[in-house]
Structure formats: C-alpha cells, structure tokens
Design an enzyme around this catalytic site. Structure first.
Site, PDB file in Angstrom:
ATOM      1  N   LYS A  38      43.022-109.459  24.582  1.00  0.00           N
ATOM      2  CA  LYS A  38      43.021-108.182  26.086  1.00  0.00           C
ATOM      3  C   LYS A  38      43.348-106.952  25.684  1.00  0.00           C
ATOM      4  O   LYS A  38      42.759-106.000  26.170  1.00  0.00           O
ATOM      5  CB  LYS A  38      44.602-109.035  26.630  1.00  0.00           C
ATOM      6  CG  LYS A  38      44.294-108.327  28.176  1.00  0.00           C
ATOM      7  CD  LYS A  38      43.007-108.231  29.053  1.00  0.00           C
ATOM      8  CE  LYS A  38      42.809-107.155  30.209  1.00  0.00           C
ATOM      9  NZ  LYS A  38      42.435-107.646  30.632  1.00  0.00           N
ATOM     10  N   CYS A  55      44.546-100.857  34.902  1.00  0.00           N
ATOM     11  CA  CYS A  55      44.694-102.015  32.998  1.00  0.00           C
ATOM     12  C   CYS A  55      44.194-100.532  32.361  1.00  0.00           C
ATOM     13  O   CYS A  55      44.926-100.754  31.259  1.00  0.00           O
ATOM     14  CB  CYS A  55      42.808-102.432  33.722  1.00  0.00           C
ATOM     15  SG  CYS A  55      43.017-103.690  34.418  1.00  0.00           S
TER      16      CYS A  55
HETATM   17  N1  SAJ Z   1      35.361 -94.564  33.194  1.00  0.00           N
HETATM   18  C1  SAJ Z   1      34.945 -93.224  32.909  1.00  0.00           C
HETATM   19  N2  SAJ Z   1      33.688 -93.615  32.280  1.00  0.00           N
HETATM   20  C2  SAJ Z   1      33.722 -94.011  31.490  1.00  0.00           C
HETATM   21  C3  SAJ Z   1      33.585 -95.459  32.483  1.00  0.00           C
HETATM   22  C4  SAJ Z   1      35.283 -95.324  32.784  1.00  0.00           C
HETATM   23  O1  SAJ Z   1      35.561 -91.644  32.540  1.00  0.00           O
HETATM   24  O2  SAJ Z   1      32.682 -94.522  31.392  1.00  0.00           O
HETATM   25  C5  SAJ Z   1      36.617 -94.035  34.018  1.00  0.00           C
HETATM   26  C6  SAJ Z   1      36.507 -95.298  35.772  1.00  0.00           C
HETATM   27  O3  SAJ Z   1      36.195 -93.837  36.168  1.00  0.00           O
HETATM   28  C7  SAJ Z   1      37.942 -95.357  35.196  1.00  0.00           C
HETATM   29  C8  SAJ Z   1      39.236 -95.793  34.382  1.00  0.00           C
HETATM   30  O4  SAJ Z   1      37.898 -95.624  34.100  1.00  0.00           O
HETATM   31  O5  SAJ Z   1      38.606 -94.790  36.641  1.00  0.00           O
HETATM   32  C9  SAJ Z   1      38.930 -97.492  34.228  1.00  0.00           C
HETATM   33  O6  SAJ Z   1      37.408 -98.042  34.914  1.00  0.00           O
HETATM   34  P1  SAJ Z   1      36.404 -99.237  34.482  1.00  0.00           P
HETATM   35  O7  SAJ Z   1      35.447 -99.033  35.060  1.00  0.00           O
HETATM   36  O8  SAJ Z   1      36.321 -99.090  32.838  1.00  0.00           O
HETATM   37  O9  SAJ Z   1      37.787-100.012  33.683  1.00  0.00           O
HETATM   38  P2  SAJ Z   1      38.843-101.458  35.203  1.00  0.00           P
HETATM   39  O10 SAJ Z   1      39.585-100.407  34.647  1.00  0.00           O
HETATM   40  O11 SAJ Z   1      37.782-101.257  36.482  1.00  0.00           O
HETATM   41  O12 SAJ Z   1      38.378-102.242  34.630  1.00  0.00           O
HETATM   42  C10 SAJ Z   1      38.683-102.657  32.659  1.00  0.00           C
HETATM   43  C11 SAJ Z   1      37.698-103.433  32.406  1.00  0.00           C
HETATM   44  N3  SAJ Z   1      37.498-103.660  30.975  1.00  0.00           N
HETATM   45  C12 SAJ Z   1      36.700-102.545  30.096  1.00  0.00           C
HETATM   46  O13 SAJ Z   1      35.902-103.097  30.173  1.00  0.00           O
HETATM   47  C13 SAJ Z   1      36.964-103.454  28.609  1.00  0.00           C
HETATM   48  C14 SAJ Z   1      37.619-104.845  32.931  1.00  0.00           C
HETATM   49  O14 SAJ Z   1      36.538-105.545  32.066  1.00  0.00           O
HETATM   50  C15 SAJ Z   1      39.472-105.435  32.510  1.00  0.00           C
HETATM   51  O15 SAJ Z   1      39.167-106.770  33.456  1.00  0.00           O
HETATM   52  C16 SAJ Z   1      39.841-104.712  33.464  1.00  0.00           C
HETATM   53  O16 SAJ Z   1      39.070-103.136  33.146  1.00  0.00           O
HETATM   54  C17 SAJ Z   1      41.173-105.405  33.305  1.00  0.00           C
HETATM   55  O17 SAJ Z   1      42.431-106.397  34.486  1.00  0.00           O
HETATM   56  O18 SAJ Z   1      41.634-105.680  32.416  1.00  0.00           O
END
Ligand code: SAJ
Length: 410
Positions: free
Chosen positions: A203, A257
């Site tokens: 995880k 996360c």
């Molecule tokens: N972000 C970027 N660039 C990207 C992707 C995301 O800047 O290309 C930023 C987003 O704007 C945000 C942050 O990263 O601020 C995180 O967003 P996210 O959409 O990547 O992820 P979370 O935090 O919403 O959810 C993550 C997910 N983990 C993965 O994709 C590996 C989700 O599957 C998990 O269940 C969740 O964390 C968790 O609860 O752990």
C-alpha cells in the site's frame, strides 16, 4: 447471495463510509461506528458527509438494506478499522494512535474468534509493533488480525471499490480466505492474499510510486521553465514512446494519502529512502514555486496590485471537496510566511464552508475587480468553461485552460 455477516466498520470517513455502504448494499449486515456524534447525526438524518460521485445513491441503497450508524462499538464477527493514520511531523514516522485506540475499544466488546481487519494505511511493521502488543496485553489469543488496505481514488471511489484489485494480508490462509470472501461480496476484481507485512508495504509503495512520478513531472517543469521549453509539449511527445508515461506537473501534491504515505518509509528507513525523500521535498516545493511564478507573471503583465490577483481552487485536486494538505493551503501558508499583508481572494465551487480568510462563495464575487487568477485546481466547472474568466491574466497551474495570449503555464 445469502450473505449475512455482522460487520462493524469503525471510522466513517472518506474510506470507511463508502466501504460500509458498499458492503451493506451487497447483503452484508453492517453497523457503522464513528466517535464523532455530529457525523452520526448527519448520517442518521439521511445525509452523506462529503461529496462523491455515486455516494448518495449508494447511501440510499445501504439505508434500504438496513445499515445502522452509531457511536457505539458492536459485538460482531468482523471489524473493519478505517481511522486516520497521520505521521509525526518531526520523525516522519507513523502516528498509530487512532488505530491503537480503535483496536483497544474493539477488543473490549469483540466476541471469541472475532476478526479485526485494519483498512487504514499503515507503514510496514505497524501491526506487529503497535497492534499485536495491544492484543497481547488483553491476553486474547482468540482474535484474528488482517490488513486490507484501501485503494480507491477520491472522485471515482464508488466505481473503484467494485473494480479495483485488492490485497488481503493475514496470518493464516483460513482467515485470509474469510476476509477475501467478505470483500468479494462487492469487489469484482482480483483479491490477492499475502502476509500482513507485505500487505502493509504494498500500500505504501503504491502511493510512493505515484509521488515519485509526479515529482519527476514537477522537476521537468522547473527545468523547462529555466531552459525556455514547453514542458507540456515535451511530455506529450515523450509519452508517445511505448514505455514512457510521464504524469502531469502541477502546483503540488495534496490529499491525505500520497503526500503522507511516502514519509512513513523515510521515517522508518532514513538512511536508505533518499530518492523517496527527495521526491517528497520536490512536490512540497511546488506551492512556493507557483508563488514565485505568479510574481513573474504579474511583473510581465504590469500587475502591481496583489489585491487584484485571486486564487481559484482550494481542494487538493479537481472535483472533490477534500482540502487536506491542499497545495492552495500550502501556498497561502507560504504567503503568510512572506508577510503578505491582505488575505488573498480565494474561491472554490466545491467548498461551501469557510476555510480561509478572503474566501468568497460565488464566481461573480470572486472575479469582481480581479486582473489575474491563479488557477490551482482544474475543476470541471472551468475545464469545460474557461471563458468564465473573461480576458483576465491566468496562471494555469494544471494546464486545463488551453492556450491563449492571457494564459500562462507553470
Ligand atoms: N497530481 C498531480 N499530477 C498527477 C496526478 C496527481 O499533480 O499527474 C496531484 C493531485 O492533484 C493531488 C495529488 O497529486 O494533489 C494526489 O492525487 P491523486 O489523484 O494522484 O491521488 P489521491 O491522493 O486522490 O489517491 C491516491 C491513489 N493512489 C494511487 O493512485 C497510487 C488512490 O488509489 C489511493 O487509494 C489513495 O491515494 C489513498 O487513499 O491512499
């Protein structure tokens, strides 16, 4: 299906609530417990506590199936613990106190041979180091422990609960199979069985993988800015390579996360987790970097009055109402450190409650008198209607507004 197991879900937040609702609407007898009385009152009054695609429909289905909400722990076969796991700001190690407190309370009521499934994200060894001793203190040798880390992404939780592969870690295969069967009541994807420490590690590794990849995109942005190149064009073309898939640069990494879990590895393995630490620092540097970029754009456009610059977006990403660790909040804190006197005007269509000074609640009020907007979140509202901003100068940190003479990128 004939599936009636009594499950007590402990912690009805962003993960616990949808999980409880999903199980209840698939024939599992579920009681949801949370220590926060107002949250329970809201749920009992028939309202969900946050906005999420499909959550209200799921809620209605679960209520129809008889889900119960309470502040009391229940006598049950199975407990699912989904409480927060923050990290200690200095040591960067996990703060397991909520998990430990929940396990203690569960053990006071858990019947013989009950199974305690930890869903909260925990660093590898947390269950061995902090949970097993709590169980041992009670002298209970009959209860079973398992770890089933959640993987759902805010914005698409309901779909992903059903369709994402999952992991179940347990001490023996019989317990693992039982927990797997419970999750299979609603999860249509593959459920891998492993031991508890491996489940804990996978995880944290998954979220660390994403953090590092975002950090790479953010570092490329800085390099391209210095080198006078268009990072989005570079990424677009590089991604045409069959084995390259660079993520989107942005104003930082927020949420509860990805911005937290990698610290667990840094905290536990400070000598070896160097790359991971650097990625965290890179992503944490972005809100301040956006601020520097905003000052450059203001200079270029001869905007001298910072009261005429507003910030669009408070949430940590698009189309969610969660503001935890959001880049906007980090940027506002950075402005305070730089002694920016007046609160900046801020607006987010997804955030109705007052979170920061200077926050307004309609687009009209927000745009009134502004010359420039820093777009921190690419909500659908503006993605599909960038014309809402008129011809104001825009710093588009998410690359969602297209191109134009008034549109500046990171
Ligand atoms: N972000 C970027 N660039 C990207 C992707 C995301 O800047 O290309 C930023 C987003 O704007 C945000 C942050 O990263 O601020 C995180 O967003 P996210 O959409 O990547 O992820 P979370 O935090 O919403 O959810 C993550 C997910 N983990 C993965 O994709 C590996 C989700 O599957 C998990 O269940 C969740 O964390 C968790 O609860 O752990």
């Amino acid at each position: 299906m004939g599936f009636v197991v009594m499950v007590n879900v402990i912690g009805l937040g962003y993960i616990g609530l949808p999980t409880a609702l999903m199980m209840a609407s698939h024939g599992v007898a579920v009681v949801g417990t949370d220590c926060e009385p107002t949250l329970i009152e809201t749920l009992r009054a028939g309202r969900t506590t946050f906005k999420e695609e499909g959550l209200d429909e799921l809620f209605a289905a679960a209520v129809k199936e008889g889900i119960v909400f309470t502040t009391e722990y229940q006598v049950c076969d199975t407990y699912i613990i989904s409480v927060p796991t923050p990290y200690e700001k200095l040591s960067k190690q996990i703060d397991p106190s909520y998990v430990v407190a929940a396990v203690k309370s569960v053990l006071e009521v858990a019947p013989n041979a009950a199974t305690l499934v930890i869903e909260s994200t925990v660093s590898p060894n947390t269950i061995d180091r902090f949970v097993r001793p709590v169980v041992a203190e009670t002298g209970r040798t009959d209860v079973h422990l398992a770890h089933a880390p959640e993987r759902i992404i805010p914005g698409n939780m309901v779909y992903e609960l059903k369709h994402n592969n999952r992991t179940v870690g347990a001490d023996d295969s019989e317990v693992a199979e039982r927990v797997k069967e419970l999750y299979a009541s609603f999860c249509q994807a593959e459920i891998s069985i492993t031991d508890i420490r491996t489940a804990e590690m996978t995880k944290v590794v998954e979220n660390t993988f994403r953090d590092i990849n975002i950090a790479f995109a953010n570092e490329l942005t800085k390099i391209c800015r210095v080198g006078g190149m268009d990072v989005h064009e570079v990424i677009r073309i590089a991604n045409k390579h069959p084995r390259v898939n660079i993520l989107n640069p942005g104003p930082g990494v927020g949420g509860h996360c990805i911005s937290i879990d990698p610290w667990f590895l840094v905290g536990d393995y400070p000598e070896t987790a160097n790359f991971i630490r650097l990625a965290r620092h890179t992503n944490d540097s972005m809100p301040e970097w956006v601020l520097g970029r905003a000052f450059d754009v203001m200079r270029e456009c001869h905007i001298t009055d910072s009261n005429r610059v507003g910030i669009y977006g408070i949430t940590y990403k698009e189309d969610v109402d969660d503001v935890r660790e959001s880049p906007t909040l980090q940027m506002l804190a950075s402005m305070e450190r730089h002694l920016v006197a007046d609160p900046c005007r801020v607006y987010d269509p997804w955030v109705e409650r007052d979170i920061v000074p200077g926050q307004v609640h309609t687009m009209e009020e927000f745009l009134d008198g502004l010359e420039m907007v820093i777009v921190m979140v690419g909500h659908s509202q503006i993605k599909s209607h960038p014309e809402l901003f008129g011809n104001r100068v825009l710093l588009d940190t998410r690359n969602v507004l297209g191109d134009g003479p008034n549109i500046y990128k990171l």
